[in-house]
Design an enzyme around this catalytic site. Structure first.
Site, PDB file in Angstrom:
ATOM      1  N   ASP A  39      10.465  -7.983  78.623  1.00 45.18           N
ATOM      2  CA  ASP A  39       9.624  -7.745  79.804  1.00 45.18           C
ATOM      3  C   ASP A  39       8.515  -6.740  79.466  1.00 45.18           C
ATOM      4  O   ASP A  39       7.638  -6.475  80.282  1.00 45.18           O
ATOM      5  CB  ASP A  39      10.449  -7.329  81.036  1.00 45.18           C
ATOM      6  N   SER A  40       8.535  -6.232  78.224  1.00 48.42           N
ATOM      7  CA  SER A  40       7.392  -5.453  77.723  1.00 48.42           C
ATOM      8  C   SER A  40       6.139  -6.319  77.736  1.00 48.42           C
ATOM      9  O   SER A  40       5.022  -5.812  77.589  1.00 48.42           O
ATOM     10  CB  SER A  40       7.674  -4.925  76.307  1.00 48.42           C
ATOM     11  N   LYS A  94      18.810 -11.142  78.138  1.00 49.03           N
ATOM     12  CA  LYS A  94      19.092  -9.711  77.973  1.00 49.03           C
ATOM     13  C   LYS A  94      19.020  -9.055  79.337  1.00 49.03           C
ATOM     14  O   LYS A  94      18.122  -9.377  80.135  1.00 49.03           O
ATOM     15  CB  LYS A  94      18.091  -9.049  77.016  1.00 49.03           C
ATOM     16  N   GLU A 105      19.007  -5.187  81.259  1.00 48.68           N
ATOM     17  CA  GLU A 105      19.053  -3.722  81.209  1.00 48.68           C
ATOM     18  C   GLU A 105      20.277  -3.318  82.025  1.00 48.68           C
ATOM     19  O   GLU A 105      20.381  -3.639  83.210  1.00 48.68           O
ATOM     20  CB  GLU A 105      17.755  -3.135  81.781  1.00 48.68           C
ATOM     21  N   GLU A 142      18.456   1.900  73.135  1.00 50.08           N
ATOM     22  CA  GLU A 142      17.064   2.369  73.095  1.00 50.08           C
ATOM     23  C   GLU A 142      16.969   3.873  73.301  1.00 50.08           C
ATOM     24  O   GLU A 142      17.520   4.417  74.262  1.00 50.08           O
ATOM     25  CB  GLU A 142      16.237   1.624  74.175  1.00 50.08           C
TER      26      GLU A 142
HETATM   27  O1  KIV Z   1      11.128  -5.501  76.744  1.00 53.24           O
HETATM   28  C1  KIV Z   1      11.317  -5.226  75.550  1.00 53.24           C
HETATM   29  O2  KIV Z   1      10.458  -5.428  74.684  1.00 53.24           O
HETATM   30  C2  KIV Z   1      12.598  -4.623  75.189  1.00 53.24           C
HETATM   31  C3  KIV Z   1      12.810  -4.196  73.774  1.00 53.24           C
HETATM   32  C4  KIV Z   1      11.955  -3.053  73.415  1.00 53.24           C
HETATM   33  C5  KIV Z   1      14.223  -3.954  73.472  1.00 53.24           C
HETATM   34  O3  KIV Z   1      13.439  -4.508  76.017  1.00 53.24           O
END
Ligand code: KIV
Length: 256
Positions: A25-26, A94, A96, A163
């Site tokens: 989500d980055s 994934k 969080e 992280e």
């Molecule tokens: O959103 C993302 O890119 C991440 C990674 C940095 C682990 O969660």
């Protein structure tokens, strides 16, 4: 693991032999122009997962579930996560994590949706943290991360991102659980590492202290665009080899 957001970045990640392409989500920061990841939607992630899947041959593609796409209700969480596999071709999601994701991890795994857990700094909590501070630094906080790592492993998660936690905590977690840990700002003793694509190649305007940049793609792109603008303004581009004349239109002037 490296993040990938679209077909070109996925091709580059896959070609390099990276084991996992994470559609993080980055995306919100790197690609969509948001300051935080909070505005990223399920549709955003789904669209980008599809493009990464189409461009990837070997890497496992993991879809990052965005803020509030999970946790509101179990049914909605399952539908959103399931969509990434069913409609877009991701192989895992994934989350969080926190105490609230243990039950959901169990349910998703039960339904055939592999889960990568994410502990330590979880950027979707930026408003609670008031920024992006290190996590797990005190004894109680470290013990909670260790406990949650164990709980998510027991719930069926197949791997765990850690992280921005102390390297000795990441080492202890890695030793305590069987599933692979993947670190970012978590020291050298995790089983794997992850970085954001734009940080690796030097496209980000800003990178966190724990990241490393291996190229200068932004400078290369700026150089190319500056040259293009200059050549169009000066008339150097397009040159004869970039255009064609149609012989049958030789008398075009007489049309008028
Ligand atoms: O959103 C993302 O890119 C991440 C990674 C940095 C682990 O969660």
């Amino acid at each position: 693991m490296a993040t990938a957001y679209d077909a070109p970045t996925a091709e580059i990640v896959d070609r390099a032999g990276v084991d996992i392409a994470l559609v993080g989500d980055s995306l919100g920061n790197t690609t969509l122009g948001y300051e935080t990841t909070l505005s990223v939607t399920v549709d955003d992630i789904a669209r980008h997962v599809g493009s990464v899947v189409r461009a990837t041959e070997d890497a496992l593609v993991v879809a990052d579930m965005p803020f509030l796409s999970f946790g509101v209700s179990e049914a909605e969480s399952v539908r959103n996560a399931g969509r990434m596999l069913k409609e877009e071709g991701a192989e895992a999601v994934k989350l969080e994590c926190g105490p609230h994701t243990v039950g959901l991890t169990e349910r998703l795994v039960e339904l055939g949706i592999p889960v990568m857990a994410h502990l330590g700094l979880t950027p979707q909590r930026v408003n609670e943290y008031g920024g992006y501070p290190r996590q797990g630094t005190g004894e109680a906080a470290a013990a909670e991360i260790l406990e949650l790592a164990n709980a998510h492993e027991a719930a069926g998660a197949f791997s765990l991102v850690l992280e921005h936690v102390p390297a000795n905590l990441a080492r202890a977690v890695t030793e305590a659980i069987e599933i692979p840990t993947i670190g970012i700002g978590a020291g050298p003793d995790c089983d794997g590492q992850v970085l954001v694509f734009h940080d690796i190649v030097g496209l980000s305007e800003w990178t966190p202290s724990f990241s490393k940049t291996y190229g200068n793609v932004r400078a290369e792109m700026e150089h190319a665009l500056d040259a293009y603008v200059e050549e169009v303004r000066s008339g150097e581009f397009p040159a004869p080899e970039h255009s064609h004349e149609a012989e049958e239109l030789d008398d075009l002037d007489s049309f008028y």
